[in-house]
Motif scaffolding. Structure first.
Motif, PDB file in Angstrom:
ATOM      1  N   PHE A 155       0.874  -1.169   0.000  1.00 47.55           N
ATOM      2  CA  PHE A 155       0.000   0.000   0.000  1.00 47.55           C
ATOM      3  C   PHE A 155       0.908   1.214   0.000  1.00 47.55           C
ATOM      4  CE2 PHE A 155      -2.449  -3.467   1.640  1.00 47.55           C
ATOM      5  CZ  PHE A 155      -3.635  -3.337   0.941  1.00 47.55           C
ATOM      6  N   SER A 173       1.364   5.223  -0.041  1.00 48.26           N
ATOM      7  CA  SER A 173       0.780   6.535   0.249  1.00 48.26           C
ATOM      8  C   SER A 173       1.605   7.593  -0.461  1.00 48.26           C
ATOM      9  CB  SER A 173       0.813   6.813   1.756  1.00 48.26           C
ATOM     10  OG  SER A 173       0.113   5.812   2.449  1.00 48.26           O
ATOM     11  N   ARG A 188       2.079  11.743  -1.258  1.00 46.04           N
ATOM     12  CA  ARG A 188       1.775  13.134  -0.903  1.00 46.04           C
ATOM     13  C   ARG A 188       2.369  14.039  -1.977  1.00 46.04           C
ATOM     14  NH1 ARG A 188       3.038  10.444   3.421  1.00 46.04           N
ATOM     15  NH2 ARG A 188       1.665  10.363   5.223  1.00 46.04           N
ATOM     16  N   HIS A 240      -6.546   5.575  -5.408  1.00 47.73           N
ATOM     17  CA  HIS A 240      -7.569   6.392  -4.764  1.00 47.73           C
ATOM     18  C   HIS A 240      -7.036   7.781  -4.433  1.00 47.73           C
ATOM     19  CE1 HIS A 240     -10.096   2.831  -3.842  1.00 47.73           C
ATOM     20  NE2 HIS A 240      -8.932   2.221  -3.778  1.00 47.73           N
ATOM     21  N   MET A 288      -7.420  10.621  -1.759  1.00 50.34           N
ATOM     22  CA  MET A 288      -7.828  10.494  -0.362  1.00 50.34           C
ATOM     23  C   MET A 288      -8.113  11.853   0.277  1.00 50.34           C
ATOM     24  SD  MET A 288      -7.509   7.215  -0.098  1.00 50.34           S
ATOM     25  CE  MET A 288      -7.576   6.909   1.657  1.00 50.34           C
ATOM     26  N   VAL A 294      -2.837  11.940   3.619  1.00 53.45           N
ATOM     27  CA  VAL A 294      -2.329  11.308   2.403  1.00 53.45           C
ATOM     28  C   VAL A 294      -3.158  11.806   1.230  1.00 53.45           C
ATOM     29  CG1 VAL A 294      -2.111   9.094   1.213  1.00 53.45           C
ATOM     30  CG2 VAL A 294      -1.514   9.261   3.629  1.00 53.45           C
ATOM     31  N   TYR A 304      -2.916  10.468  -2.096  1.00 53.44           N
ATOM     32  CA  TYR A 304      -3.289   9.346  -2.954  1.00 53.44           C
ATOM     33  C   TYR A 304      -2.840   8.053  -2.289  1.00 53.44           C
ATOM     34  CZ  TYR A 304      -3.906  13.125  -6.166  1.00 53.44           C
ATOM     35  OH  TYR A 304      -4.324  14.302  -6.713  1.00 53.44           O
ATOM     36  N   LEU A 305      -3.628   6.999  -2.496  1.00 49.19           N
ATOM     37  CA  LEU A 305      -3.281   5.685  -1.977  1.00 49.19           C
ATOM     38  C   LEU A 305      -3.357   4.696  -3.121  1.00 49.19           C
ATOM     39  CD1 LEU A 305      -2.627   3.980   0.565  1.00 49.19           C
ATOM     40  CD2 LEU A 305      -5.088   3.575   0.765  1.00 49.19           C
ATOM     41  N   LYS A 341      -2.803   0.588  -4.289  1.00 45.85           N
ATOM     42  CA  LYS A 341      -2.608  -0.821  -3.936  1.00 45.85           C
ATOM     43  C   LYS A 341      -1.828  -1.427  -5.090  1.00 45.85           C
ATOM     44  CE  LYS A 341      -4.932  -5.157  -2.858  1.00 45.85           C
ATOM     45  NZ  LYS A 341      -6.239  -5.838  -2.739  1.00 45.85           N
ATOM     46  N   SER A 345       5.298   6.830   0.837  1.00 39.89           N
ATOM     47  CA  SER A 345       5.476   5.914   1.957  1.00 39.89           C
ATOM     48  C   SER A 345       4.881   4.568   1.574  1.00 39.89           C
ATOM     49  CB  SER A 345       4.778   6.481   3.198  1.00 39.89           C
ATOM     50  OG  SER A 345       4.849   5.564   4.256  1.00 39.89           O
ATOM     51  N   SER A 346       5.594   3.496   1.903  1.00 39.63           N
ATOM     52  CA  SER A 346       5.149   2.165   1.515  1.00 39.63           C
ATOM     53  C   SER A 346       4.912   1.299   2.736  1.00 39.63           C
ATOM     54  CB  SER A 346       6.210   1.495   0.643  1.00 39.63           C
ATOM     55  OG  SER A 346       6.527   2.319  -0.450  1.00 39.63           O
TER      56      SER A 346
END
Length: 164
Positions: free
Chosen positions: A72, A74, A76, A102, A104, A108, A110-111, A113, A139-140
């Motif tokens: 996942f 994240s 910024r 996504h 968000m 964050v 954007y996220l 997968k 960030s992972s």
């Protein structure tokens, strides 16, 4: 327009059955939901035409095909204009490792997968991602264990036109 009020118990039963097994024949589906074949087939066609059924797919076992790592990611950014988003979204959508993307609320922006082969595969993905646009942070979080995964929507949560 939100058409959830036009779903009745048969529509929801059809959708639930197809979420569980999209390979059901019309006769098998009609047996499961308690309708004869012709009305069942007409409902399926209507549900497709109205966009309730977007597609029918097979779910592939990611471990068996060599994609065991889920991350996942994240993202910024300090950029929030429409042109930047169009470029960034276009670039991210084109990355095959991204299963979900996504925008968000909160800390964050954007996220994503992401699935990949291993840590080196993720590193290759990361290097492609940071070339897509100006990002202020990435960030992972690596999934250690998948405890639940479903594609089936909880249709029991909607009233489908019946009194609560």
């Amino acid at each position: 327009m939100d058409k959830t009020n036009s779903l009745d118990k048969y529509d929801c039963a059809i959708l639930a059955a197809l979420q569980a097994d999209a390979t059901l024949s019309i006769s098998g589906l009609s047996e499961k939901v308690g309708l004869s074949s012709t009305p069942c087939w007409k409902r399926v066609k209507r549900l497709e035409e109205e966009g309730y059924i977007e597609s029918r797919v097979s779910i592939v076992n990611r471990h068996k095909v060599g994609l065991p790592v889920t991350v996942f990611v994240s993202v910024r950014t300090n950029e929030h204009d429409e042109k930047w988003l169009e470029r960034f979204a276009s670039a991210v959508v084109a990355l095959p490792e991204v299963l979900e993307f996504h925008r968000m609320s909160g800390d964050v922006d954007y996220l994503l997968k992401v699935v990949t082969t291993d840590i080196d595969g993720y590193d290759r993905f990361y290097k492609k991602l940071i070339k897509t646009a100006q990002l202020s942070g990435v960030s992972s979080a690596f999934s250690m264990e998948q405890i639940k995964c479903t594609t089936a929507l909880p249709l029991e949560l909607i009233s489908h036109g019946l009194p609560a």
